[in-house]
Design an enzyme around this catalytic site. Structure first.
Site, PDB file in Angstrom:
ATOM      1  N   ILE A  53       0.900  -1.162   0.000  1.00 39.79           N
ATOM      2  CA  ILE A  53       0.000   0.000   0.000  1.00 39.79           C
ATOM      3  C   ILE A  53       0.931   1.202   0.000  1.00 39.79           C
ATOM      4  O   ILE A  53       1.913   1.234   0.759  1.00 39.79           O
ATOM      5  CB  ILE A  53      -0.954  -0.002   1.220  1.00 39.79           C
ATOM      6  CG1 ILE A  53      -1.827   1.262   1.264  1.00 39.79           C
ATOM      7  CG2 ILE A  53      -0.226  -0.164   2.542  1.00 39.79           C
ATOM      8  CD1 ILE A  53      -2.918   1.234   2.367  1.00 39.79           C
ATOM      9  N   SER A  54       0.665   2.177  -0.857  1.00 38.71           N
ATOM     10  CA  SER A  54       1.584   3.306  -1.022  1.00 38.71           C
ATOM     11  C   SER A  54       1.606   4.193   0.223  1.00 38.71           C
ATOM     12  O   SER A  54       0.642   4.245   0.987  1.00 38.71           O
ATOM     13  CB  SER A  54       1.175   4.138  -2.233  1.00 38.71           C
ATOM     14  OG  SER A  54       1.110   3.314  -3.375  1.00 38.71           O
TER      15      SER A  54
END
Ligand code: SAM
Length: 223
Positions: free
Chosen positions: A70-71
């Site tokens: 997940i960024s």
């Protein structure tokens, strides 16, 4: 729509979420109130594996399993802001991952079509966004490296995995006046790049150095 308000649980992450927006996003120059508001509302802890919930608001990307991430919150905010999203927009996202970026876009835009090559991730993202009451998202499993022509044109396209170069078929799926944001570069480092099309001419503007996982597929990297 305020996603967090849809939960009946007491929100023990609320303070961390607000601090994340103030210290990691707003303080670094993202000013769009709609982007800040969406990220204050979406419970990021739902989008990381349960044992990682306490790390959900840290200033970094986190593993979500299957070799994917997940960024970092700031990168989500930066790319969303660079898209200049609006309520009428129809958005294509390539790389659903956890569905966090998808949820942010769904709160800001009219509809989101999101593509993920790993079925398990797509399935998890669908469940999470459904729990939050976000009903304007269509999920597809497959190679999105050439876009998703079946639903084109798109006002905005976001690629959340690193591509080796500009993908001409994405530009062809863009509506007039549209924008593409995507990381472009090598396997280890890239630049978040804004792409616009003027009179059939593709114009690219590198904006920010980043490190994303690879876009794997026909127009991406090999596995
Ligand atoms: N935006 C996501 C989030 O908020 O969790 C993070 C996305 S993660 C950095 C990149 C995702 O792109 C991975 O889930 C990966 O499986 C997916 N991906 C890579 N190549 C793809 C392709 N050709 N088509 C669709 N998805 C792809």
């Amino acid at each position: 729509m305020h996603a967090a308000a849809l939960s009946a649980e007491p929100d023990r992450f609320l303070e961390r979420r607000h601090r994340m927006v103030d210290e990691q996003i707003s303080a670094r120059g993202i000013r769009n109130p709609a982007v800040l508001s969406a990220m204050r509302s979406i419970p990021r802890e739902l989008f990381v594996p349960r044992e990682g919930a306490d790390s959900a608001y840290e200033d970094r990307a986190l593993p979500i399993g299957l070799g994917q991430t997940i960024s970092q919150p700031y990168i989500v905010a930066f790319m969303t802001d660079a898209l200049v999203p609006a309520p009428g927009h129809r958005v294509l996202e390539i790389g659903t991952g956890s569905g966090y970026q998808t949820a942010v876009l769904a709160m800001l835009c009219g509809s989101v079509i999101t593509i993920e090559r790993i079925e398990e991730l797509s399935h998890g993202a669908r469940q999470r966004t459904r729990m939050l009451g976000l009903s304007n998202i269509e999920f597809f499993v497959g190679d999105g490296s050439c876009g998703w022509p079946e639903r084109a044109p798109y006002d905005r396209i976001i690629v959340t995995a690193a591509a080796p170069g500009i993908i001409p078929s994405l530009a062809q799926q863009l509506a007039p006046g549209g924008r593409i944001i995507m990381p472009i570069g090598g396997e280890n480092t890239q630049q978040v790049t804004l792409i616009e099309v003027y009179h059939a001419r593709i114009v690219e503007r590198p904006l920010l150095p980043v490190r994303f996982v690879k876009l794997i597929g026909k127009e991406g990297f090999s596995e």
